[in-house]
Design a protein around this motif. Structure first.
Motif, PDB file in Angstrom:
ATOM      1  N   TYR A  19       0.854  -1.187   0.000  1.00  0.00           N
ATOM      2  CA  TYR A  19       0.000   0.000   0.000  1.00  0.00           C
ATOM      3  C   TYR A  19       0.891   1.238   0.000  1.00  0.00           C
ATOM      4  N   ASN A  20       0.310   2.372  -0.367  1.00  0.00           N
ATOM      5  CA  ASN A  20       1.074   3.587  -0.540  1.00  0.00           C
ATOM      6  C   ASN A  20       1.178   4.362   0.773  1.00  0.00           C
ATOM      7  N   VAL A  21       2.383   4.708   1.139  1.00  0.00           N
ATOM      8  CA  VAL A  21       2.635   5.582   2.281  1.00  0.00           C
ATOM      9  C   VAL A  21       3.702   6.589   1.868  1.00  0.00           C
ATOM     10  N   LEU A  22       3.674   7.727   2.506  1.00  0.00           N
ATOM     11  CA  LEU A  22       4.739   8.703   2.373  1.00  0.00           C
ATOM     12  C   LEU A  22       5.097   9.158   3.779  1.00  0.00           C
ATOM     13  N   LEU A  23       6.265   8.743   4.213  1.00  0.00           N
ATOM     14  CA  LEU A  23       6.796   9.178   5.493  1.00  0.00           C
ATOM     15  C   LEU A  23       7.963  10.110   5.213  1.00  0.00           C
ATOM     16  N   SER A  24       8.179  11.053   6.093  1.00  0.00           N
ATOM     17  CA  SER A  24       9.386  11.863   5.979  1.00  0.00           C
ATOM     18  C   SER A  24       9.972  12.052   7.362  1.00  0.00           C
ATOM     19  N   ILE A  25      11.280  12.075   7.394  1.00  0.00           N
ATOM     20  CA  ILE A  25      12.012  12.433   8.604  1.00  0.00           C
ATOM     21  C   ILE A  25      12.528  13.841   8.345  1.00  0.00           C
ATOM     22  N   GLN A  26      12.172  14.769   9.235  1.00  0.00           N
ATOM     23  CA  GLN A  26      12.527  16.172   9.036  1.00  0.00           C
ATOM     24  C   GLN A  26      13.194  16.725  10.288  1.00  0.00           C
ATOM     25  N   TYR A  27      14.197  17.545  10.059  1.00  0.00           N
ATOM     26  CA  TYR A  27      14.898  18.189  11.169  1.00  0.00           C
ATOM     27  C   TYR A  27      14.222  19.522  11.473  1.00  0.00           C
ATOM     28  N   ASP A  28      13.924  19.756  12.746  1.00  0.00           N
ATOM     29  CA  ASP A  28      13.334  21.009  13.202  1.00  0.00           C
ATOM     30  C   ASP A  28      14.442  21.842  13.849  1.00  0.00           C
ATOM     31  N   TYR A  29      14.765  22.964  13.223  1.00  0.00           N
ATOM     32  CA  TYR A  29      15.864  23.794  13.702  1.00  0.00           C
ATOM     33  C   TYR A  29      15.559  24.480  15.039  1.00  0.00           C
ATOM     34  N   LEU A  30      14.286  24.725  15.332  1.00  0.00           N
ATOM     35  CA  LEU A  30      13.932  25.371  16.596  1.00  0.00           C
ATOM     36  C   LEU A  30      14.156  24.449  17.785  1.00  0.00           C
ATOM     37  N   THR A  31      13.707  23.197  17.653  1.00  0.00           N
ATOM     38  CA  THR A  31      13.847  22.253  18.762  1.00  0.00           C
ATOM     39  C   THR A  31      15.120  21.413  18.669  1.00  0.00           C
ATOM     40  N   LYS A  32      15.805  21.509  17.523  1.00  0.00           N
ATOM     41  CA  LYS A  32      17.016  20.714  17.252  1.00  0.00           C
ATOM     42  C   LYS A  32      16.737  19.221  17.404  1.00  0.00           C
ATOM     43  N   SER A  33      15.585  18.818  16.843  1.00  0.00           N
ATOM     44  CA  SER A  33      15.138  17.429  16.916  1.00  0.00           C
ATOM     45  C   SER A  33      14.674  16.969  15.538  1.00  0.00           C
ATOM     46  N   TYR A  34      14.667  15.652  15.362  1.00  0.00           N
ATOM     47  CA  TYR A  34      14.098  15.051  14.159  1.00  0.00           C
ATOM     48  C   TYR A  34      12.688  14.571  14.466  1.00  0.00           C
ATOM     49  N   PHE A  35      11.810  14.698  13.468  1.00  0.00           N
ATOM     50  CA  PHE A  35      10.444  14.205  13.565  1.00  0.00           C
ATOM     51  C   PHE A  35      10.181  13.292  12.379  1.00  0.00           C
ATOM     52  N   ILE A  36       9.361  12.253  12.583  1.00  0.00           N
ATOM     53  CA  ILE A  36       8.865  11.451  11.470  1.00  0.00           C
ATOM     54  C   ILE A  36       7.390  11.795  11.307  1.00  0.00           C
ATOM     55  N   ILE A  37       6.981  12.008  10.057  1.00  0.00           N
ATOM     56  CA  ILE A  37       5.615  12.442   9.753  1.00  0.00           C
ATOM     57  C   ILE A  37       4.990  11.476   8.755  1.00  0.00           C
ATOM     58  N   ASN A  38       3.761  11.056   9.030  1.00  0.00           N
ATOM     59  CA  ASN A  38       2.969  10.201   8.153  1.00  0.00           C
ATOM     60  C   ASN A  38       2.081  11.127   7.318  1.00  0.00           C
ATOM     61  N   HIS A  39       2.546  11.526   6.135  1.00  0.00           N
ATOM     62  CA  HIS A  39       1.884  12.563   5.353  1.00  0.00           C
ATOM     63  C   HIS A  39       0.507  12.164   4.836  1.00  0.00           C
ATOM     64  N   PHE A  40       0.290  10.896   4.520  1.00  0.00           N
ATOM     65  CA  PHE A  40      -1.019  10.459   4.034  1.00  0.00           C
ATOM     66  C   PHE A  40      -1.938  10.045   5.178  1.00  0.00           C
ATOM     67  N   ALA A  41      -1.476  10.166   6.424  1.00  0.00           N
ATOM     68  CA  ALA A  41      -2.226   9.714   7.604  1.00  0.00           C
ATOM     69  C   ALA A  41      -2.696   8.278   7.420  1.00  0.00           C
TER      70      ALA A  41
END
Length: 99
Positions: free
Chosen positions: A36-58
């Motif tokens: 099945y189709n998913v789009l995840l991204s790992i993104q760096y947040d410069y304000l918190t200096k942390s990485y987040f993983i996001i499930n873009h298609f929920a």
């Protein structure tokens, strides 16, 4: 910071990358073996200096601690599972130690 991503059939090391895309599409940075189709991204947040993983298609098939993953701040070691699949993601955020 560096990130090591491991799945059932793949392992990649990313150095100083601010956005990493993951999913079954060949154009993503890290390919997953899913039906099945998913789009995840790992993104760096410069304000918190942390990485987040996001499930873009929920997509409700993306699971963290048996719950649907929407957005998650990554710790040092993270495991993401996929419903009705033996595919998985292990994400390790590695900090460099200066010499």
């Amino acid at each position: 910071m560096d990130i090591m991503i491991t799945s059932k059939n793949n392992e990649m090391f990313f150095v100083d990358k601010n956005i990493i895309t993951l999913g079954p599409n060949d154009s993503y940075n890290f390919k997953l073996d899913l039906e099945y189709n998913v789009l995840l991204s790992i993104q760096y947040d410069y304000l918190t200096k942390s990485y987040f993983i996001i499930n873009h298609f929920a997509n409700p098939n993306v699971l963290y601690c048996h719950n649907t993953l929407r957005k998650l701040e990554l710790g040092q070691f993270n495991r993401i599972l996929f419903k009705d699949s033996d595919e998985f993601l292990t994400i390790r955020v590695l900090k460099r130690i200066s010499a």
